[in-house]
Design a protein around this motif. Structure first.
Motif, PDB file in Angstrom:
ATOM      1  N   THR A   1      -7.934  -0.470  -2.656  1.00 34.69           N
ATOM      2  CA  THR A   1      -6.724  -0.192  -2.903  1.00 34.69           C
ATOM      3  C   THR A   1      -6.597   1.259  -3.848  1.00 34.69           C
ATOM      4  OG1 THR A   1      -5.922  -2.407  -3.208  1.00 34.69           O
ATOM      5  CG2 THR A   1      -4.759  -0.909  -4.272  1.00 34.69           C
TER       6      THR A   1
ATOM      7  N   ALA B   1      -4.480   4.861  -2.625  1.00 29.82           N
ATOM      8  CA  ALA B   1      -3.603   5.586  -3.308  1.00 29.82           C
ATOM      9  C   ALA B   1      -4.264   6.902  -3.678  1.00 29.82           C
ATOM     10  CB  ALA B   1      -3.515   4.654  -4.813  1.00 29.82           C
TER      11      ALA B   1
ATOM     12  N   LEU C   1       0.544   1.119  -3.582  1.00 28.54           N
ATOM     13  CA  LEU C   1       1.145   0.967  -4.902  1.00 28.54           C
ATOM     14  C   LEU C   1       1.627  -0.385  -5.069  1.00 28.54           C
ATOM     15  CD1 LEU C   1       1.500   2.302  -7.354  1.00 28.54           C
ATOM     16  CD2 LEU C   1       3.786   3.308  -6.541  1.00 28.54           C
TER      17      LEU C   1
END
Length: 408
Positions: free
Chosen positions: A77, A81, A117
């Motif tokens: 993740t 991002a 996000l």
């Protein structure tokens, strides 16, 4: 202050307490175990007597495995991002990258950044807790955002392929139409289609009246919607992408064959026409790797950079250029293969599962469902790498960003 008891009375009370606790009926004379309210501070602590040592060891082992999984998913993740944010910043701060083709790539990066996000962190929490604890409203919002952003990311790949196809098949004509306004219109259409695909389940999702809402999953009770959503979100875009990239590469091969046959012609007009075709291919597969953000096309500067060579050009130099363009054509083909391969590998298993579940042919376990879902999420990490790492302009922009961070 309690009154003093005689030794005989104290011994009698102790014997009664021991007997009642051993029998499990009450914790004192006249006091039943159920009379303690749950969560009360006065409730005795019998934790040490309820669980055998073997079960506690098993809980620790499962916790360690879950911790490793959470760390891996969190790293994915974070990388998704950061990389997409770097692409957005690079395009916004570098004037050389202010091109319509790059605006589509920037919009794709924004969509993938939203996946990292808004979608991936909640998915990690859900996998960790093994039950949904955020309520039904948050569940509906999360599923809608998940479907919208993932669909939008896939449709962006379709729009980018369409932009490249027009750039090679209608090079000069499309170079005049290729503007920021046109790119914004294409991006707007992508978001509208994505919203129309993700909104319908909100109208028939069951509302839990009891308040015990423990699962947050995509429902497959409506076969018609399952077919509609999978076709619109994946199968139709995938078909369009495959057809467009096949035609792009096929058109390039045809133009290269025309260029090769022009050596044996003595007519200046025919030689000039083939030279124009040669320039179109050069700007499609060769020049783009040096001057354009698009690894397979470069037609934004077509009108200013094309120079039609005379038929009497030195053949040795021409052969050298032909070899360079041929090697770059192979490189472009590899890039196309990587783009298509990553897209299909990441998303095809998930959408196959969705169709099979909708047809009630399979019922995958939660582990398999989570794995296929995260395989699709990983495409949001791969996209910025594939669409920018083969271009020198993006490499220079990323180096400048790193230097700024070092100075800061």
């Amino acid at each position: 202050m309690s009154p003093l008891l005689l030794p005989q009375q104290r011994n009698k009370l102790k014997s009664e307490d021991v007997a009642t606790v051993a029998g499990g009926a009450s914790l004192g004379p006249g006091i039943n175990m159920e009379s303690y309210p749950e969560g009360s501070a006065s409730r005795p602590n019998l934790t040490n007597c309820t669980a055998p040592p073997s079960s506690s060891l098993q809980v620790v082992q499962i916790t360690e495995e879950m911790a490793v999984l959470v760390v891996v998913l969190s790293l994915l993740t974070l990388l998704t991002a950061l990389i997409n944010a770097a692409v957005i910043i690079a395009i916004c701060t570098t004037k050389k990258l202010h091109l319509p083709a790059n605006y589509l790539i920037c919009s794709l990066a924004v969509t993938d950044f939203l996946v990292a996000l808004l979608v991936m962190p909640i998915s990690i929490l859900y996998i960790t807790m093994k039950t949904w604890s955020l309520g039904q409203v948050v569940c509906d919002l999360w599923l809608s955002v998940d479907m919208t952003c993932c669909t939008c990311s896939i449709l962006h790949l379709c729009v980018i392929a369409l932009d490249r196809y027009w750039a090679i098949t209608k090079a000069i004509e499309y170079a005049r139409k290729r503007s920021a306004r046109r790119a914004a219109f294409m991006v707007g259409m992508v978001w509208v289609i994505s919203v129309f695909i993700s909104i319908p389940p909100l109208f028939w999702r069951q509302r839990s009246s009891s308040g015990s809402f423990q699962q947050c999953i995509i429902e497959h009770r409506h076969l018609g919607y399952t077919i509609y959503s999978t076709l619109g979100a994946f199968y139709i875009p995938m078909t369009i992408i495959l057809i467009l990239y096949y035609r792009i590469y096929n058109a390039a091969k045809t133009l290269y064959q025309k260029r090769g046959s022009s050596r044996h012609l003595s007519s200046r007009s025919i030689g000039s026409q083939n030279s124009v075709d040669h320039c179109r291919v050069s700007h499609t597969f060769c020049v783009s790797e040096l001057s354009n953000s698009d690894p397979t096309l470069a037609t934004d500067k077509l009108n200013t950079t094309i120079r039609i060579p005379s038929f009497e050009t030195d053949m040795d130099g021409q052969d050298e250029k032909n070899q360079i363009c041929t090697s770059r054509e192979r490189k472009a083909a590899r890039i196309l293969g990587l783009i298509l391969g990553a897209f299909i590998i990441c998303w095809l298993p998930f959408f196959l599962k969705e169709v099979l579940v909708g047809l009630q042919m399979v019922q995958p376990s939660p582990l398999i469902s989570d794995f296929l879902t995260w395989l699709g999420y990983i495409n949001s990490l791969i996209n910025p790498l594939l669409y920018t790492s083969f271009n020198d302009d993006f490499k220079l922009a990323f180096k400048k960003l790193l230097k700024r961070k070092e100075h800061a």
